[in-house]
Motif scaffolding. Structure first.
Motif, PDB file in Angstrom:
ATOM      1  N   ARG A 105      45.998 -16.777  12.037  1.00  0.00           N
ATOM      2  CA  ARG A 105      46.292 -15.387  12.371  1.00  0.00           C
ATOM      3  C   ARG A 105      45.005 -14.572  12.404  1.00  0.00           C
ATOM      4  O   ARG A 105      44.071 -14.821  11.653  1.00  0.00           O
ATOM      5  N   THR A 106      44.949 -13.583  13.262  1.00  0.00           N
ATOM      6  CA  THR A 106      43.757 -12.764  13.449  1.00  0.00           C
ATOM      7  C   THR A 106      43.692 -11.601  12.475  1.00  0.00           C
ATOM      8  O   THR A 106      42.626 -11.233  12.009  1.00  0.00           O
ATOM      9  N   TYR A 107      44.852 -10.993  12.165  1.00  0.00           N
ATOM     10  CA  TYR A 107      44.887  -9.780  11.356  1.00  0.00           C
ATOM     11  C   TYR A 107      45.644  -9.989  10.047  1.00  0.00           C
ATOM     12  O   TYR A 107      46.733 -10.554  10.040  1.00  0.00           O
ATOM     13  N   THR A 108      45.058  -9.486   8.963  1.00  0.00           N
ATOM     14  CA  THR A 108      45.753  -9.342   7.693  1.00  0.00           C
ATOM     15  C   THR A 108      46.071  -7.853   7.606  1.00  0.00           C
ATOM     16  O   THR A 108      45.163  -7.033   7.483  1.00  0.00           O
ATOM     17  N   THR A 109      47.353  -7.490   7.712  1.00  0.00           N
ATOM     18  CA  THR A 109      47.737  -6.090   7.898  1.00  0.00           C
ATOM     19  C   THR A 109      48.622  -5.595   6.763  1.00  0.00           C
ATOM     20  O   THR A 109      49.636  -6.195   6.437  1.00  0.00           O
ATOM     21  N   LEU A 110      48.220  -4.461   6.204  1.00  0.00           N
ATOM     22  CA  LEU A 110      48.919  -3.807   5.111  1.00  0.00           C
ATOM     23  C   LEU A 110      49.350  -2.446   5.628  1.00  0.00           C
ATOM     24  O   LEU A 110      48.519  -1.632   6.029  1.00  0.00           O
ATOM     25  N   SER A 111      50.655  -2.184   5.673  1.00  0.00           N
ATOM     26  CA  SER A 111      51.102  -0.921   6.256  1.00  0.00           C
ATOM     27  C   SER A 111      51.565   0.106   5.237  1.00  0.00           C
ATOM     28  O   SER A 111      51.596   1.294   5.536  1.00  0.00           O
ATOM     29  N   GLU A 112      51.935  -0.329   4.041  1.00  0.00           N
ATOM     30  CA  GLU A 112      52.374   0.644   3.042  1.00  0.00           C
ATOM     31  C   GLU A 112      52.307   0.022   1.658  1.00  0.00           C
ATOM     32  O   GLU A 112      52.554  -1.163   1.478  1.00  0.00           O
ATOM     33  N   VAL A 113      51.980   0.852   0.660  1.00  0.00           N
ATOM     34  CA  VAL A 113      51.944   0.428  -0.739  1.00  0.00           C
ATOM     35  C   VAL A 113      52.622   1.509  -1.576  1.00  0.00           C
ATOM     36  O   VAL A 113      52.344   2.693  -1.405  1.00  0.00           O
ATOM     37  N   GLU A 114      53.509   1.081  -2.469  1.00  0.00           N
ATOM     38  CA  GLU A 114      54.127   1.989  -3.431  1.00  0.00           C
ATOM     39  C   GLU A 114      53.793   1.493  -4.828  1.00  0.00           C
ATOM     40  O   GLU A 114      54.015   0.317  -5.142  1.00  0.00           O
ATOM     41  N   ILE A 115      53.266   2.380  -5.653  1.00  0.00           N
ATOM     42  CA  ILE A 115      52.925   2.055  -7.038  1.00  0.00           C
ATOM     43  C   ILE A 115      53.776   2.950  -7.925  1.00  0.00           C
ATOM     44  O   ILE A 115      53.674   4.174  -7.850  1.00  0.00           O
ATOM     45  N   TRP A 116      54.639   2.318  -8.744  1.00  0.00           N
ATOM     46  CA  TRP A 116      55.579   3.060  -9.586  1.00  0.00           C
ATOM     47  C   TRP A 116      55.227   2.864 -11.055  1.00  0.00           C
ATOM     48  O   TRP A 116      54.928   1.768 -11.490  1.00  0.00           O
ATOM     49  N   GLY A 117      55.284   3.967 -11.818  1.00  0.00           N
ATOM     50  CA  GLY A 117      55.015   3.890 -13.247  1.00  0.00           C
ATOM     51  C   GLY A 117      55.098   5.263 -13.890  1.00  0.00           C
ATOM     52  O   GLY A 117      55.715   6.185 -13.343  1.00  0.00           O
TER      53      GLY A 117
END
Length: 119
Positions: A105-117
């Motif tokens: 694969r060409t792209y390692t793609t991260l579109s959203e992150v949620e951090i809860w605490g």
């Protein structure tokens, strides 16, 4: 440059959704500074695996502190969409995601992150 709650990328969409990606690499690393120590309970990571076979994340590691910090958990293989680390019980100010690209694969793609605490 992360998030807009968009679950599918379309370059024609207005406004253009934001996301983070690494091209033609073994993966990517991103660190979040939470401003002060927080008690983490859950982290959710939205990845794109891509119907065009261009995007792909094989493994996601969640680390306390920096990329060499304590391993809090790992997911392999990552799924298209939401990947969850539930039941966390740790105190940290910095949290790092280490993503490993899927072979071919060409792209390692991260579109959203949620951090809860809690504070």
């Amino acid at each position: 440059c992360l998030t807009d709650g968009v679950t599918k990328y379309d370059h024609r969409q207005k406004p253009i959704p934001s996301y983070c990606y690494w091209t033609k690499r073994k993966g990517g690393i991103i660190t979040f500074d939470l401003g002060k120590p927080r008690a983490l309970r859950q982290v959710k990571i939205h990845t794109l695996q891509g119907g065009r076979k261009a995007h792909g994340t094989q493994r996601i590691e969640l680390r306390k502190g920096g990329p060499d910090g304590e391993l809090l958990g790992s997911l392999e293989p990552a799924v298209d969409g939401w990947n969850r680390f539930d039941g966390l019980d740790t105190l940290t100010q910095r949290l790092t995601l280490v993503l490993t690209a899927m072979k071919g694969r060409t792209y390692t793609t991260l579109s959203e992150v949620e951090i809860w605490g809690e504070e």
